[in-house]
Design an enzyme around this catalytic site. Structure first.
Site, short mmCIF file in Angstrom:
data_model
loop_
_atom_site.label_atom_id
_atom_site.label_comp_id
_atom_site.label_asym_id
_atom_site.label_seq_id
_atom_site.Cartn_x
_atom_site.Cartn_y
_atom_site.Cartn_z
N HIS A 138 0.80 -1.23 0.00
CA HIS A 138 0.00 0.00 0.00
C HIS A 138 0.84 1.29 0.00
O HIS A 138 0.55 2.24 0.74
CB HIS A 138 -0.97 0.00 1.19
CG HIS A 138 -2.01 -1.09 1.11
ND1 HIS A 138 -2.41 -1.66 -0.07
CD2 HIS A 138 -2.74 -1.71 2.09
CE1 HIS A 138 -3.33 -2.57 0.16
NE2 HIS A 138 -3.54 -2.64 1.46
N HIS A 210 -9.79 1.71 0.67
CA HIS A 210 -9.73 0.53 1.54
C HIS A 210 -10.90 0.49 2.52
O HIS A 210 -10.71 0.14 3.70
CB HIS A 210 -8.38 0.52 2.27
CG HIS A 210 -7.84 -0.83 2.55
ND1 HIS A 210 -8.43 -1.70 3.45
CD2 HIS A 210 -6.77 -1.49 2.04
CE1 HIS A 210 -7.72 -2.81 3.49
NE2 HIS A 210 -6.71 -2.71 2.65
N TYR A 212 -13.78 -1.01 4.62
CA TYR A 212 -14.22 -2.33 5.08
C TYR A 212 -15.74 -2.24 5.20
O TYR A 212 -16.24 -1.49 6.03
CB TYR A 212 -13.66 -2.64 6.47
CG TYR A 212 -12.21 -3.02 6.54
CD1 TYR A 212 -11.20 -2.09 6.26
CD2 TYR A 212 -11.82 -4.30 6.95
CE1 TYR A 212 -9.86 -2.44 6.38
CE2 TYR A 212 -10.48 -4.64 7.07
CZ TYR A 212 -9.51 -3.71 6.78
OH TYR A 212 -8.18 -4.05 6.91
N ASP A 276 -7.89 -13.07 0.37
CA ASP A 276 -7.06 -11.87 0.32
C ASP A 276 -6.31 -11.94 -1.02
O ASP A 276 -5.10 -12.07 -1.07
CB ASP A 276 -6.09 -11.86 1.51
CG ASP A 276 -5.36 -10.52 1.67
OD1 ASP A 276 -5.62 -9.61 0.85
OD2 ASP A 276 -4.55 -10.39 2.60
N GLU A 341 -11.22 -3.79 -3.16
CA GLU A 341 -10.27 -2.77 -3.59
C GLU A 341 -10.08 -2.90 -5.10
O GLU A 341 -9.45 -3.84 -5.57
CB GLU A 341 -8.94 -2.97 -2.87
CG GLU A 341 -9.05 -2.96 -1.37
CD GLU A 341 -7.91 -3.71 -0.68
OE1 GLU A 341 -6.74 -3.35 -0.91
OE2 GLU A 341 -8.18 -4.65 0.07
C1 GLA Z 1 -4.88 -5.41 2.01
C2 GLA Z 1 -4.00 -6.58 1.97
C3 GLA Z 1 -4.18 -7.42 3.18
C4 GLA Z 1 -4.00 -6.60 4.42
C5 GLA Z 1 -4.92 -5.41 4.37
C6 GLA Z 1 -4.69 -4.48 5.52
O1 GLA Z 1 -6.13 -5.65 1.62
O2 GLA Z 1 -4.17 -7.35 0.81
O3 GLA Z 1 -3.25 -8.48 3.19
O4 GLA Z 1 -2.67 -6.17 4.53
O5 GLA Z 1 -4.74 -4.70 3.22
O6 GLA Z 1 -4.71 -5.10 6.75
#
Ligand code: GLA
Length: 376
Positions: A138, A210, A212, A276, A341
């Site tokens: 990031h 980002h 959630y 992920d 994302e």
């Molecule tokens: C992203 C990454 C994850 C994690 C989150 C933050 O989505 O892909 O692995 O690091 O950010 O916690």
């Protein structure tokens, strides 16, 4: 007789209109877009401001100029009650803590991972700051999520414009990168995020957000019962540190298959660490396209994701562990929220077969994503 039918139809239309107007005039709504602002704490003497945009339906988004972070997103459910569908904190100190897992923020210069923080561009080797097991995540140690953006309010009261100039060498990236992000609420309950950037040296760029999401607005502790659809037949396979191997396996017949809506929890246990991953979106072209949906049956909230990007990191909050105190002292347990994302693929600067992420002087980086909400 014909005249009577016409009159009857006309009265029906007028009646429906009146009903619609009634809903628009109820107490929780305003007829126009509004944007308000209030102080949200200080960083080294700089005041951080929280801006709140409200649309005519009463949907609201609040954004702070620290990290360009979406702190609240109020969306109606089946019961017409507004609920906050994003995880976050009640005050700035929450966002400033080291353990903040990128709640709601803008991400860049390069969303997702760059292996060992290294890449070679025009014959020159670059080394980025490392912040994820020897890799860059990031945008590095001090990414765009940890800077103060310049905010302005374009005419129309439906948008917030954020600008930031990341200096040549920032986190190891080449070029002065001038970035602009415009958050807009639409009257059909969509949050639009338009990203653009220009540079004076060739440099990789991959901007995203980002948030959630938990569409139940806190009523469900996890998102495992949300039903998700991802318009993708392939994903980028990764190693144990989530760096792409270069392979693009088919999702068919695997837990990665979300081509038809499926509960997030249905096969999550079969994926080491949880979801992920970057899904390779099946797109018709480069225009804005609907590529994902999420549905929470308990509240009726339905979210559709539209983007111009070729990839989507679908992350199921695997690293949340109940230790963070979120809004109203909520303890965000594992899988309390999910991220969608929109992005280019991870590690593209080191993977020549992936879609290009290098922006050159004279070019303009552009990316557009919508999260649209309704009720089913
Ligand atoms: C992203 C990454 C994850 C994690 C989150 C933050 O989505 O892909 O692995 O690091 O950010 O916690």
């Amino acid at each position: 007789m014909k005249k009577q039918v016409l009159l009857w139809l006309l009265s029906g239309v007028l009646f429906l209109n009146a009903c619609q107007n009634n809903t628009i005039h109820n107490e929780t709504t305003s007829m126009t877009f509004t944007i308000s602002e209030k102080p949200f704490g200080q960083i080294n003497g700089d005041t951080i401001t929280q801006y709140t945009i409200t649309n005519p339906q009463g949907m609201q988004v609040s954004i702070i100029n620290y990290g360009g972070t979406v702190t609240n997103l109020l969306v109606p459910g089946r019961d017409h009650e507004l609920g906050d569908v994003v995880l976050g904190f009640d005050s700035l100190s929450g966002y400033l803590q080291k353990a903040n897992p990128y709640f709601g923020c803008l991400v860049g210069r390069y969303g997702n991972r760059i292996a060992k923080g290294k890449f070679i561009l025009d014959g020159q080797a670059y080394q980025l700051t490392l912040n994820d097991h020897g890799n860059t995540l990031h945008g590095g140690v001090q990414g765009l999520d940890k800077v103060i953006w310049q905010a302005s309010k374009p005419a129309g009261d439906s948008s917030l414009k954020l600008t930031y100039t990341s200096k040549d060498g920032d986190q190891g990236f080449p070029g002065n990168l001038v970035i602009e992000v415009v958050y807009t609420l639409s009257s059909d309950n969509a949050l639009q995020i338009a990203y653009s950037a220009t540079t004076d040296k060739a440099t990789p760029v991959n901007l995203t957000n980002h948030c959630y999401f938990n569409l139940s607005a806190g009523k469900q502790n996890t998102i495992l019962d949300h039903e998700v659809m991802l318009q993708a037949e392939k994903f980028t396979a990764v190693d144990s540190l989530l760096i792409p191997t270069g392979q693009l396996p088919d999702v068919k017949g695997t837990p990665m298959d979300f081509t038809t809506p499926k509960k997030i929890g249905a096969e999550l246990a079969a994926v080491k660490g949880g979801y992920d991953h970057n899904w390779v979106l099946k797109r018709k072209g480069k225009d804005l396209e609907k590529i994902a949906t999420a549905y929470d049956a308990s509240s009726g909230r339905f979210m559709e994701v539209f983007t111009t990007e070729p990839g989507l990191q679908f992350y199921t909050g695997n690293f949340l562990d109940g230790t963070l105190k979120g809004k109203q002292q909520q303890k965000y347990q594992q899988h309390a929220g999910f991220c969608m994302e929109t992005q280019h693929f991870p590690d593209a600067p080191n993977q020549p077969s992936f879609p290009n992420t290098i922006v050159k002087p004279g070019e303009s980086y552009r990316s557009l994503t919508y999260y649209r909400f309704s009720v089913k």
